[in-house]
Design a protein around this motif. Sequence first.
Motif, PDB file in Angstrom:
ATOM      1  N   THR A  79       1.037  -1.389   0.172  1.00 49.94           N
ATOM      2  CA  THR A  79      -0.120   0.138   0.118  1.00 49.94           C
ATOM      3  C   THR A  79       1.099   1.437   0.202  1.00 49.94           C
ATOM      4  OG1 THR A  79      -1.891   0.960   1.293  1.00 49.94           O
ATOM      5  CG2 THR A  79      -0.192   0.037   2.418  1.00 49.94           C
ATOM      6  N   ASP A  80       0.253   2.424  -0.560  1.00 51.55           N
ATOM      7  CA  ASP A  80       0.837   3.722  -0.482  1.00 51.55           C
ATOM      8  C   ASP A  80      -0.549   4.709  -0.808  1.00 51.55           C
ATOM      9  OD1 ASP A  80       2.578   5.849  -0.390  1.00 51.55           O
ATOM     10  OD2 ASP A  80       3.589   5.445  -2.274  1.00 51.55           O
ATOM     11  N   CYS A  81      -0.189   5.860  -0.329  1.00 54.65           N
ATOM     12  CA  CYS A  81      -1.204   6.848  -0.287  1.00 54.65           C
ATOM     13  C   CYS A  81      -1.059   7.673  -1.643  1.00 54.65           C
ATOM     14  CB  CYS A  81      -1.581   7.770   0.661  1.00 54.65           C
ATOM     15  SG  CYS A  81      -2.388   6.681   2.159  1.00 54.65           S
ATOM     16  N   ASN A  82      -1.937   8.410  -2.076  1.00 58.20           N
ATOM     17  CA  ASN A  82      -1.867   9.367  -3.455  1.00 58.20           C
ATOM     18  C   ASN A  82      -1.058  10.516  -2.907  1.00 58.20           C
ATOM     19  OD1 ASN A  82      -3.433   7.756  -5.405  1.00 58.20           O
ATOM     20  ND2 ASN A  82      -5.144   8.182  -3.698  1.00 58.20           N
ATOM     21  N   THR A  83      -0.328  11.214  -4.154  1.00 64.36           N
ATOM     22  CA  THR A  83       0.539  12.141  -3.915  1.00 64.36           C
ATOM     23  C   THR A  83      -0.457  13.626  -3.876  1.00 64.36           C
ATOM     24  OG1 THR A  83       0.893  12.258  -6.266  1.00 64.36           O
ATOM     25  CG2 THR A  83       2.305  11.034  -4.888  1.00 64.36           C
ATOM     26  N   LEU A  84       0.476  14.864  -3.378  1.00 61.99           N
ATOM     27  CA  LEU A  84      -0.200  16.131  -3.360  1.00 61.99           C
ATOM     28  C   LEU A  84      -0.191  16.546  -4.929  1.00 61.99           C
ATOM     29  CD1 LEU A  84       1.026  17.914  -0.394  1.00 61.99           C
ATOM     30  CD2 LEU A  84      -1.551  17.750  -1.195  1.00 61.99           C
ATOM     31  N   GLU A 126      -9.395   9.937  10.618  1.00 61.75           N
ATOM     32  CA  GLU A 126      -8.506  10.982  11.769  1.00 61.75           C
ATOM     33  C   GLU A 126      -8.310  10.020  12.836  1.00 61.75           C
ATOM     34  OE1 GLU A 126      -9.504  15.536  13.272  1.00 61.75           O
ATOM     35  OE2 GLU A 126     -11.014  14.243  12.639  1.00 61.75           O
ATOM     36  N   VAL A 127      -6.875   9.934  13.019  1.00 63.21           N
ATOM     37  CA  VAL A 127      -6.246   9.277  13.866  1.00 63.21           C
ATOM     38  C   VAL A 127      -5.671  10.106  15.066  1.00 63.21           C
ATOM     39  CG1 VAL A 127      -4.778   7.409  14.515  1.00 63.21           C
ATOM     40  CG2 VAL A 127      -5.864   7.332  12.363  1.00 63.21           C
ATOM     41  N   PRO A 128      -6.002   9.889  16.309  1.00 64.45           N
ATOM     42  CA  PRO A 128      -5.448  10.827  17.467  1.00 64.45           C
ATOM     43  C   PRO A 128      -3.520  10.585  17.423  1.00 64.45           C
ATOM     44  CG  PRO A 128      -7.092   9.227  18.250  1.00 64.45           C
ATOM     45  CD  PRO A 128      -7.066   8.888  16.884  1.00 64.45           C
ATOM     46  N   VAL A 129      -3.106  11.553  17.462  1.00 64.97           N
ATOM     47  CA  VAL A 129      -1.436  11.470  17.655  1.00 64.97           C
ATOM     48  C   VAL A 129      -1.303  11.443  19.348  1.00 64.97           C
ATOM     49  CG1 VAL A 129       0.687  12.673  17.162  1.00 64.97           C
ATOM     50  CG2 VAL A 129      -1.391  12.776  15.747  1.00 64.97           C
ATOM     51  N   VAL A 130      -0.692  10.238  19.837  1.00 65.84           N
ATOM     52  CA  VAL A 130      -0.538  10.110  21.371  1.00 65.84           C
ATOM     53  C   VAL A 130       0.975  11.186  21.348  1.00 65.84           C
ATOM     54  CG1 VAL A 130       0.356   8.677  22.923  1.00 65.84           C
ATOM     55  CG2 VAL A 130      -1.190   7.739  21.300  1.00 65.84           C
ATOM     56  N   ASN A 131       0.599  11.902  22.520  1.00 67.04           N
ATOM     57  CA  ASN A 131       1.723  12.778  22.723  1.00 67.04           C
ATOM     58  C   ASN A 131       2.024  13.915  21.427  1.00 67.04           C
ATOM     59  OD1 ASN A 131       2.178  11.697  25.356  1.00 67.04           O
ATOM     60  ND2 ASN A 131       3.526  10.164  24.209  1.00 67.04           N
ATOM     61  N   GLY A 132       1.328  14.064  20.647  1.00 63.31           N
ATOM     62  CA  GLY A 132       1.344  15.149  19.485  1.00 63.31           C
ATOM     63  C   GLY A 132       1.375  16.482  20.204  1.00 63.31           C
ATOM     64  N   GLU A 133       2.370  17.265  19.670  1.00 60.61           N
ATOM     65  CA  GLU A 133       2.635  18.693  20.009  1.00 60.61           C
ATOM     66  C   GLU A 133       2.336  19.668  18.760  1.00 60.61           C
ATOM     67  OE1 GLU A 133       6.445  19.860  22.114  1.00 60.61           O
ATOM     68  OE2 GLU A 133       6.975  17.922  21.458  1.00 60.61           O
ATOM     69  N   TYR A 134       2.616  19.155  17.442  1.00 60.56           N
ATOM     70  CA  TYR A 134       2.027  19.813  16.335  1.00 60.56           C
ATOM     71  C   TYR A 134       0.599  19.182  15.636  1.00 60.56           C
ATOM     72  CZ  TYR A 134       6.571  21.255  17.124  1.00 60.56           C
ATOM     73  OH  TYR A 134       8.022  21.812  17.743  1.00 60.56           O
ATOM     74  N   CYS A 135       0.456  18.335  15.955  1.00 56.33           N
ATOM     75  CA  CYS A 135      -0.752  17.495  15.063  1.00 56.33           C
ATOM     76  C   CYS A 135      -1.310  16.953  16.526  1.00 56.33           C
ATOM     77  CB  CYS A 135      -0.434  16.510  13.940  1.00 56.33           C
ATOM     78  SG  CYS A 135       0.776  17.244  12.709  1.00 56.33           S
ATOM     79  N   LYS A 136      -2.566  17.184  16.745  1.00 58.52           N
ATOM     80  CA  LYS A 136      -3.556  16.373  17.545  1.00 58.52           C
ATOM     81  C   LYS A 136      -4.070  15.324  17.083  1.00 58.52           C
ATOM     82  CE  LYS A 136      -2.229  19.203  21.085  1.00 58.52           C
ATOM     83  NZ  LYS A 136      -1.104  18.759  21.851  1.00 58.52           N
ATOM     84  N   THR A 137      -4.107  15.170  15.811  1.00 61.59           N
ATOM     85  CA  THR A 137      -4.949  14.208  15.118  1.00 61.59           C
ATOM     86  C   THR A 137      -4.148  14.031  13.835  1.00 61.59           C
ATOM     87  OG1 THR A 137      -6.695  15.281  14.082  1.00 61.59           O
ATOM     88  CG2 THR A 137      -7.019  14.275  16.227  1.00 61.59           C
ATOM     89  N   ALA A 138      -4.388  12.880  12.845  1.00 66.33           N
ATOM     90  CA  ALA A 138      -3.671  12.776  11.723  1.00 66.33           C
ATOM     91  C   ALA A 138      -4.540  12.448  10.861  1.00 66.33           C
ATOM     92  CB  ALA A 138      -2.244  11.900  11.754  1.00 66.33           C
ATOM     93  N   LEU A 139      -4.419  12.501   9.518  1.00 73.44           N
ATOM     94  CA  LEU A 139      -5.444  12.161   8.502  1.00 73.44           C
ATOM     95  C   LEU A 139      -4.591  10.886   7.701  1.00 73.44           C
ATOM     96  CD1 LEU A 139      -6.839  15.567   7.306  1.00 73.44           C
ATOM     97  CD2 LEU A 139      -7.824  13.948   8.654  1.00 73.44           C
ATOM     98  N   ILE A 140      -5.160   9.679   8.010  1.00 72.74           N
ATOM     99  CA  ILE A 140      -4.475   8.663   7.502  1.00 72.74           C
ATOM    100  C   ILE A 140      -5.359   7.809   6.439  1.00 72.74           C
ATOM    101  CG2 ILE A 140      -2.941   6.553   7.976  1.00 72.74           C
ATOM    102  CD1 ILE A 140      -1.673   9.137   9.089  1.00 72.74           C
ATOM    103  N   GLY A 141      -4.575   7.388   5.425  1.00 71.21           N
ATOM    104  CA  GLY A 141      -5.248   6.471   4.408  1.00 71.21           C
ATOM    105  C   GLY A 141      -6.085   5.416   5.335  1.00 71.21           C
ATOM    106  N   HIS A 142      -7.410   5.185   5.044  1.00 71.49           N
ATOM    107  CA  HIS A 142      -8.253   4.446   5.417  1.00 71.49           C
ATOM    108  C   HIS A 142      -8.019   2.798   5.467  1.00 71.49           C
ATOM    109  CE1 HIS A 142     -12.932   4.064   6.610  1.00 71.49           C
ATOM    110  NE2 HIS A 142     -12.249   3.188   7.313  1.00 71.49           N
ATOM    111  N   ARG A 178      -4.255  12.635   0.896  1.00 77.05           N
ATOM    112  CA  ARG A 178      -3.643  14.086   0.276  1.00 77.05           C
ATOM    113  C   ARG A 178      -3.902  15.241   1.278  1.00 77.05           C
ATOM    114  NH1 ARG A 178      -5.330  15.305  -5.706  1.00 77.05           N
ATOM    115  NH2 ARG A 178      -3.433  16.096  -5.665  1.00 77.05           N
ATOM    116  N   ALA A 179      -5.203  15.299   2.101  1.00 76.70           N
ATOM    117  CA  ALA A 179      -5.325  16.123   3.020  1.00 76.70           C
ATOM    118  C   ALA A 179      -4.336  16.024   4.111  1.00 76.70           C
ATOM    119  CB  ALA A 179      -6.602  16.274   3.702  1.00 76.70           C
ATOM    120  N   GLY A 180      -3.936  14.968   4.589  1.00 78.71           N
ATOM    121  CA  GLY A 180      -2.835  14.709   5.597  1.00 78.71           C
ATOM    122  C   GLY A 180      -1.531  15.168   5.057  1.00 78.71           C
TER     123      GLY A 180
END
Length: 374
Positions: A79-84, A126-142, A178-180
Amino acid sequence: MEKSTVYFTDFRCPVGTSQLDKLRKLCVAAGIKDIDMDGKFVAIKMHFGELGNMAFLRPNYAKVVADLCKEQGGMPFLTDCNTLYPGSRKNALEHLDCANLNGFNTITTGCQIIIGDGVRGTDEVEVPVVNGEYCKTALIGHAIMDADVFISLSHFKGHEATGFGGALKNIGMGCGSRAGKMQQHASGKPAVNAEVCRGCHRCAKECGSDAITYVNNKAVIDYDKCKGCGRCIGACSFDAVYNPNSSANELLDRKMAEYAQAVCHGRPHFHIALVQDISPNCDCHGENDAPILPDIGIFASFDPVALDQACADACLKATPIADSQLGEHLAEPGWHCHHDHFKDSNPNIEWKATLDQAEKIGLGTREYELKRIK
């Protein structure tokens, strides 16, 4: 945190032993068979290479990993995700065509290929980022988050924005939708020094977003279109395009580490890196420049931070190749040597920030013990 163990094998192969044999032996020694994969989906994250690029990992390596997973009852998929940027991997259909043209299919790899964020790059979680400082959540491929087990298979090489591309980049940037990816790149956008710009159009040709036009033969950036990827900075030979936010690359690195945390946290994960064909730039380019360093070997670990640190350390100890981007920079009269192969190849980078942030948020440790497997 205790030191992590990183396993290593070089590329020397006596008659009767192949690199594929060595990869399999390394993965087994590093503990891949300790993961319970029976009846479980296993995402193998890798980069299929942009069309025209020849530095990406061969599909033969992916088959070794997929076969190991199937031997353990797992159901692996690449797997891989699409590009910007537009390129040849901007949507799932073109992405799959690109993978197939570059040799990745069910026959060569022994498993299916699934584009992680869907047809348009919008199928995300939308996935929580444990201990995240800059991203509280991340948009990851389903599809990536649907997997029970996560494995990264990375081509370790240079990179024009992050210094090097290894496991953390393969995971953090690569698994972002792509949004991530946009969220990670949004730390800063380039500017143009019109007095220095020569109107050579190199930056516009490199831009994948059609964000650069010319007024009076000077480059002008449309910030509504610009995605902040920084490719135009690397394309300009006259330092006319620059980043006004001096910490933008560092912020990109730190966000990328946090995205990697979101992908790995809470499930078994295992990481492999092949340090070969060490091109100065990413495999996302439709070409690859000559390697900056000689081939080094294969690394594997349960800790992606220790893995990247070990790969980086091995690269820093290697002798630069003279006829390469790095070699030419070091040979320039008056070159300010950073005593850092990645920074001397691409001076506008801060690669250590990725490892620092990943360690800080608990993804792994930069302290490692290296075990050599013959």
